[in-house]
Design an enzyme around this catalytic site. Sequence first.
Site, PDB file in Angstrom:
ATOM      1  N   HIS A   1      47.551  21.835  41.760  1.00 35.97           N
ATOM      2  CA  HIS A   1      48.893  22.054  41.208  1.00 35.97           C
ATOM      3  C   HIS A   1      49.070  21.468  39.811  1.00 35.97           C
ATOM      4  CE1 HIS A   1      49.963  18.027  43.079  1.00 35.97           C
ATOM      5  NE2 HIS A   1      50.697  17.946  41.975  1.00 35.97           N
TER       6      HIS A   1
ATOM      7  N   ASP B   1      44.673  22.243  47.595  1.00 35.65           N
ATOM      8  CA  ASP B   1      45.135  21.569  46.377  1.00 35.65           C
ATOM      9  C   ASP B   1      43.996  20.821  45.685  1.00 35.65           C
ATOM     10  OD1 ASP B   1      47.079  21.277  44.504  1.00 35.65           O
ATOM     11  OD2 ASP B   1      47.976  19.492  45.391  1.00 35.65           O
TER      12      ASP B   1
ATOM     13  N   SER C   1      49.420  12.746  40.249  1.00 35.18           N
ATOM     14  CA  SER C   1      48.731  13.819  40.960  1.00 35.18           C
ATOM     15  C   SER C   1      47.352  14.087  40.378  1.00 35.18           C
ATOM     16  CB  SER C   1      49.558  15.098  40.914  1.00 35.18           C
ATOM     17  OG  SER C   1      50.739  14.976  41.653  1.00 35.18           O
TER      18      SER C   1
END
Length: 326
Positions: free
Chosen positions: A29, A58, A133
């Site tokens: 992402h 992911d 992230s």
Amino acid sequence: MRIEVVGCTDSGIGTGFLISPTLIVTVAHVVDQSVVVSLVDRNQRTTGSVLGMDPSRDLALVRAASPLTGYHFKLAQTLPQPGDPVAAIGFPIGDPITVTQGHISGLHRDISVEVTPRSNLIETDTAINPGNSGGPLLDQQGAVVGLVDAKNVDAEGIGYAVPATEARRSVSVWHRNTSLPTADCSDPLGPSQTSAQVPRPPGLGRGAAAGIATTFETYFDGINGGDYEAAYAMLNPSNHPASGEASFAEGDSTSYDSGFQVLDARRISSTSADVALSFVSLQRADKGPDGDTCDVWTLDYTLVQIVGVWYLDSARPYGPSNHTSC
């Protein structure tokens, strides 16, 4: 490693880590729907291309356009255990690199992220935030046991990571791939977590320095956020041609500017000053000089003060060239 993305959706700042001089592991992402991927490792900057991506798990692998000299992390071959101490490295909310510590809280967690199901995740109480992230979750031996993935915003101390064991399998397949095509959208934008931070130019007096810094920040925030009207309003009104705003927006669409440094500042008169800036610009290739997607600019701006407001009047190269490719 800091990852800055100009993209169609969810553009922003994320984290990744080197496993070789040119291969960076991150989560999907961070680079999904990317037009430009910029990689920043300490004082090194280059662009990258996505070699492989699996949104369902992911995970993503990025290849740097030029080798980087940072530390090469190792992906753990086994899962950590609940209670194991861990540390996360990343760039929360676009801040400088940050290390936080915690523990493994659980394994094999299934969650939903914006209606997308994710399974078999590691749960941790390590403090993480947007910008973390893709960053490594490290055990006490420095091995990567997980990739920071998501945070439970309805609770305190509940975050999730993709197991490094899954990343190992994907990397072994993707590292020989050619680059995936970049996303195609009409008006991609850059990261929005932080506003432009332009230092106050020295030697101009407190009031002038503050006013000029505000003008620069408003100008670059407008470009970065797609508010080209606000950016255009910071140009000297007496220089505005009739169709200038549309042309300005067209030329600066897709651009994201950051890393501002004041190189020089000189007072010309009570209502004018020259300020030289360096900054990094990311943009779609067709918008960049010589087809570049990343450039370091060095520009000498003349600013004028009109009814108490400082406006950008003109810009010219500062030094032998106004830009170099990243």
